[in-house]
Design an enzyme around this catalytic site. Structure first.
Site, PDB file in Angstrom:
ATOM      1  N   PRO A 147      77.980 110.339 104.278  1.00 42.68           N
ATOM      2  CG  PRO A 147      79.117 111.801 102.970  1.00 42.68           C
ATOM      3  CD  PRO A 147      78.798 110.617 103.159  1.00 42.68           C
ATOM      4  CG  MET A 159      70.542 106.425 110.385  1.00 43.27           C
ATOM      5  SD  MET A 159      70.279 107.024 111.731  1.00 43.27           S
ATOM      6  CE  MET A 159      71.374 106.085 112.412  1.00 43.27           C
ATOM      7  CG  ASN A 197      67.758 101.041 117.665  1.00 46.87           C
ATOM      8  OD1 ASN A 197      68.523 102.098 117.824  1.00 46.87           O
ATOM      9  ND2 ASN A 197      67.042 100.749 117.606  1.00 46.87           N
ATOM     10  CG  HIS A 251      62.151 100.229 110.911  1.00 44.89           C
ATOM     11  ND1 HIS A 251      61.864  99.186 111.561  1.00 44.89           N
ATOM     12  CD2 HIS A 251      63.019 100.829 111.062  1.00 44.89           C
ATOM     13  CE1 HIS A 251      62.688  98.912 112.538  1.00 44.89           C
ATOM     14  NE2 HIS A 251      63.652 100.260 112.812  1.00 44.89           N
ATOM     15  CG  HIS A 252      62.522 104.489 107.083  1.00 41.05           C
ATOM     16  ND1 HIS A 252      63.185 104.556 106.086  1.00 41.05           N
ATOM     17  CD2 HIS A 252      63.200 104.605 108.117  1.00 41.05           C
ATOM     18  CE1 HIS A 252      64.559 104.295 106.705  1.00 41.05           C
ATOM     19  NE2 HIS A 252      64.166 103.693 107.302  1.00 41.05           N
ATOM     20  CE  LYS A 296      65.627  98.405 109.052  1.00 42.11           C
ATOM     21  NZ  LYS A 296      66.536  99.215 109.023  1.00 42.11           N
TER      22      LYS A 296
END
Length: 266
Positions: free
Chosen positions: A11, A15, A127, A155-156, A159
């Site tokens: 959490p 994401m 995805n 991507h960031h 990752k």
């Protein structure tokens, strides 16, 4: 429209926290609990940066699944924990919706067998952005006519896996339509190892990792006198939430494992 009770694993991740905000606004989904590495026994509403949702936090995933009434586990963690959580969820008759990538074919086969044995749906999606799913499907179609192709995924820089699950899934879909062959010059030589990217069935996959990026992919096709680029950009993680919601509702109607959000689209 019956309520779907959800457990969210991860959490406090980017994401996972976005999934909580989605649940907070949604009329059909509700939060039963969260699984986190810290804050055992705390309440979600008391954690900094998380929505005002009244749900307990567990560090022990199995204890959470034993004690909490839930329909769906939404897991947006890592392949290691996603795999463990999926097996546990099925054991306790909770349907997994998993957004982590990096599962092996062996693991997917095992999870599919478990799903079918329990007659419970499981959704694993590289995805959850609907636009990205369409990009993959368009690329598969284009490969019938443009067999020379390279994939650039960006991507960031936090990752963990490279290439991304989306890039691998795209290559797999293209592979279904494209006859395997080596691309580039017959005597091509890398003067610096890795310069041409990863080789997947003769096509190349390139991974960029930079701060400021979220999730982006270009599939570039080449032919005589022309190129075709199919591109998708996720500028915010909110872009994945419509797919998470779709999976969380559709998984209730499944009795097997589905790999890829495209199978849930009309």
């Amino acid at each position: 429209m019956s309520e779907i009770k959800c457990i969210v694993a991860g959490p406090r991740g980017k994401m996972g926290s976005e999934a909580l905000r989605m649940i907070e606004k949604d009329e059909q989904l509700s939060l039963s609990a969260c699984i986190d590495r810290k804050f055992d026994g705390e309440n979600v509403k008391d954690l900094d940066g998380l929505p005002n949702l009244n749900a307990p936090v567990f560090t022990d995933a199995e204890l959470c699944l034993q004690e909490v009434e839930a329909d769906v586990l939404i897991d947006l963690t890592t392949p290691e924990f996603g795999y463990k959580h999926t097996k546990l969820a099925l054991k306790y008759n909770v349907r997994p919706v998993v957004g982590t990538t990096g599962f092996t074919e062996e693991q997917l086969g095992e999870l599919r067998s478990l799903s079918e044995e329990k007659q419970l749906g499981t959704v694993i999606a590289p995805n959850f952005a609907v636009g990205a799913v369409l990009m993959m499907q368009f690329s598969k179609w284009a490969a019938k006519h443009f067999p020379d192709v390279e994939i650039i995924e960006k991507h960031h820089d936090q990752k963990l896996d490279a290439p991304s699950g989306t890039a691998v899934k795209t290559a797999q879909l293209i592979q279904e339509e494209r006859k395997a062959h080596k691309q580039g010059h017959e005597y091509e030589e890398e003067t610096i190892e890795g310069a041409r990217g990863a080789d997947y069935d003769g096509m190349r996959i390139h991974s960029l990792r930079l701060p400021g990026l979220v999730a982006h992919q270009e599939v570039v096709f080449g032919s005589l006198g022309e190129t075709l680029t199919i591109k998708h950009d996720s500028h915010h993680r909110e872009s994945f939430m419509s797919g998470v919601k779709l999976a969380a509702t559709q998984v209730m109607e499944l009795d097997t494992l589905v790999y890829g959000l495209e199978h849930l689209l009309d």
